[in-house]
Design a protein around this motif. Sequence first.
Motif, mmCIF file in Angstrom:
data_model
loop_
_atom_site.group_PDB
_atom_site.id
_atom_site.type_symbol
_atom_site.label_atom_id
_atom_site.label_comp_id
_atom_site.label_asym_id
_atom_site.label_seq_id
_atom_site.Cartn_x
_atom_site.Cartn_y
_atom_site.Cartn_z
ATOM 1 N N SER A 6 0.815 -1.210 0.000
ATOM 2 C CA SER A 6 0.000 0.000 0.000
ATOM 3 C C SER A 6 0.850 1.263 0.000
ATOM 4 O O SER A 6 1.995 1.255 0.460
ATOM 5 C CB SER A 6 -0.932 0.003 1.202
ATOM 6 O OG SER A 6 -0.208 -0.170 2.392
ATOM 7 N N PHE A 7 0.244 2.328 -0.527
ATOM 8 C CA PHE A 7 0.855 3.649 -0.561
ATOM 9 C C PHE A 7 -0.137 4.670 -0.014
ATOM 10 O O PHE A 7 -1.338 4.536 -0.187
ATOM 11 C CB PHE A 7 1.166 4.083 -1.999
ATOM 12 C CG PHE A 7 2.227 3.288 -2.694
ATOM 13 C CD1 PHE A 7 3.559 3.468 -2.399
ATOM 14 C CD2 PHE A 7 1.875 2.393 -3.684
ATOM 15 C CE1 PHE A 7 4.534 2.755 -3.074
ATOM 16 C CE2 PHE A 7 2.835 1.677 -4.367
ATOM 17 C CZ PHE A 7 4.167 1.861 -4.057
ATOM 18 N N PHE A 8 0.395 5.725 0.604
ATOM 19 C CA PHE A 8 -0.416 6.885 0.970
ATOM 20 C C PHE A 8 0.484 8.110 0.902
ATOM 21 O O PHE A 8 1.486 8.190 1.609
ATOM 22 C CB PHE A 8 -1.005 6.748 2.377
ATOM 23 C CG PHE A 8 -1.574 8.035 2.908
ATOM 24 C CD1 PHE A 8 -2.641 8.659 2.274
ATOM 25 C CD2 PHE A 8 -1.023 8.646 4.022
ATOM 26 C CE1 PHE A 8 -3.147 9.864 2.741
ATOM 27 C CE2 PHE A 8 -1.530 9.851 4.507
ATOM 28 C CZ PHE A 8 -2.589 10.456 3.861
ATOM 29 N N GLN A 9 0.154 9.061 0.027
ATOM 30 C CA GLN A 9 0.922 10.290 -0.047
ATOM 31 C C GLN A 9 0.291 11.310 0.876
ATOM 32 O O GLN A 9 -0.838 11.755 0.664
ATOM 33 C CB GLN A 9 0.995 10.837 -1.462
ATOM 34 C CG GLN A 9 1.908 12.044 -1.511
ATOM 35 C CD GLN A 9 2.550 12.256 -2.847
ATOM 36 O OE1 GLN A 9 2.186 11.638 -3.831
ATOM 37 N NE2 GLN A 9 3.518 13.153 -2.889
ATOM 38 N N GLN A 10 1.042 11.671 1.917
ATOM 39 C CA GLN A 10 0.526 12.569 2.950
ATOM 40 C C GLN A 10 0.668 14.030 2.555
ATOM 41 O O GLN A 10 -0.178 14.847 2.878
ATOM 42 C CB GLN A 10 1.239 12.303 4.266
ATOM 43 C CG GLN A 10 0.675 13.085 5.414
ATOM 44 C CD GLN A 10 1.348 12.741 6.710
ATOM 45 O OE1 GLN A 10 2.494 12.329 6.735
ATOM 46 N NE2 GLN A 10 0.635 12.908 7.798
ATOM 47 N N ASN A 11 1.748 14.360 1.894
ATOM 48 C CA ASN A 11 1.984 15.736 1.460
ATOM 49 C C ASN A 11 2.954 15.704 0.279
ATOM 50 O O ASN A 11 3.240 14.634 -0.251
ATOM 51 C CB ASN A 11 2.510 16.600 2.619
ATOM 52 C CG ASN A 11 3.728 15.991 3.275
ATOM 53 O OD1 ASN A 11 4.632 15.496 2.604
ATOM 54 N ND2 ASN A 11 3.771 16.007 4.600
ATOM 55 N N LEU B 284 -1.861 -3.574 5.422
ATOM 56 C CA LEU B 284 -2.794 -3.825 4.330
ATOM 57 C C LEU B 284 -3.240 -2.541 3.633
ATOM 58 O O LEU B 284 -3.423 -2.525 2.422
ATOM 59 C CB LEU B 284 -3.996 -4.607 4.845
ATOM 60 C CG LEU B 284 -3.616 -5.967 5.445
ATOM 61 C CD1 LEU B 284 -4.822 -6.621 6.081
ATOM 62 C CD2 LEU B 284 -3.004 -6.858 4.392
ATOM 63 N N SER B 285 -3.438 -1.456 4.371
ATOM 64 C CA SER B 285 -3.777 -0.183 3.739
ATOM 65 C C SER B 285 -3.367 0.967 4.645
ATOM 66 O O SER B 285 -3.169 0.790 5.850
ATOM 67 C CB SER B 285 -5.271 -0.102 3.413
ATOM 68 O OG SER B 285 -6.041 0.067 4.575
ATOM 69 N N ILE B 286 -3.225 2.142 4.024
ATOM 70 C CA ILE B 286 -2.825 3.359 4.744
ATOM 71 C C ILE B 286 -3.680 4.501 4.207
ATOM 72 O O ILE B 286 -3.922 4.590 3.002
ATOM 73 C CB ILE B 286 -1.346 3.710 4.495
ATOM 74 C CG1 ILE B 286 -0.436 2.512 4.735
ATOM 75 C CG2 ILE B 286 -0.916 4.897 5.355
ATOM 76 C CD1 ILE B 286 0.961 2.714 4.190
ATOM 77 N N THR B 287 -4.126 5.372 5.088
ATOM 78 C CA THR B 287 -4.842 6.573 4.674
ATOM 79 C C THR B 287 -4.608 7.654 5.716
ATOM 80 O O THR B 287 -3.944 7.416 6.720
ATOM 81 C CB THR B 287 -6.359 6.310 4.484
ATOM 82 O OG1 THR B 287 -6.927 7.427 3.810
ATOM 83 C CG2 THR B 287 -7.060 6.077 5.801
ATOM 84 N N GLY B 288 -5.149 8.825 5.495
ATOM 85 C CA GLY B 288 -5.012 9.906 6.459
ATOM 86 C C GLY B 288 -5.137 11.257 5.803
ATOM 87 O O GLY B 288 -5.753 11.405 4.750
ATOM 88 N N ASN B 289 -4.509 12.231 6.424
ATOM 89 C CA ASN B 289 -4.442 13.588 5.881
ATOM 90 C C ASN B 289 -3.120 14.182 6.345
ATOM 91 O O ASN B 289 -2.233 13.443 6.763
ATOM 92 C CB ASN B 289 -5.667 14.412 6.307
ATOM 93 C CG ASN B 289 -5.851 14.448 7.811
ATOM 94 O OD1 ASN B 289 -4.880 14.530 8.568
ATOM 95 N ND2 ASN B 289 -7.095 14.387 8.257
#
Length: 160
Positions: free
Chosen positions: A67-72, A110-115
Amino acid sequence: MVRDNLNQNVSILNIPDVHSIENVHSIYASGYDIYFTPDVGLGIISKNNQFKLQPLIHANKHIDITSFFQQNDSTLWIGTMGDGLYKFNVRNHSFRRISLNESLRSAGILSITGNTEIVYVSTLDGTWVSTTLNHDKINFASLEDAYKTKRSYVYHVKLD
């Protein structure tokens, strides 16, 4: 690989013959860069179609990025199956391995999310939330522990 330049032009990107790339597990497009996950390391194709295979911290070990999550603009969070969580600086291509807690050092992410202020991570052992995200100290806590419920397999986490 195929790149769509947002004007419906599709082309095949030629990746050099790199013997370590047999499978691609995840793909993430960020602005003009494409990140993908071969069996070892992180594949990066820049906006000018230059290819780079960026090793993770354990370069010789098979690491399955899930998984990927681009925070900024500079931070890309990377989850792995069995090697935990990484924080990747997209500007200088440096990695930092993040421990959710000592018992999950080799967690299956398994997954990443946020702000920009918070990160949620789903794992084979529940959901974890960041409590501190400054440069020197990054802490995570179990949501299940906070609500005094049993930790269990959480496949995906998403913000409302």
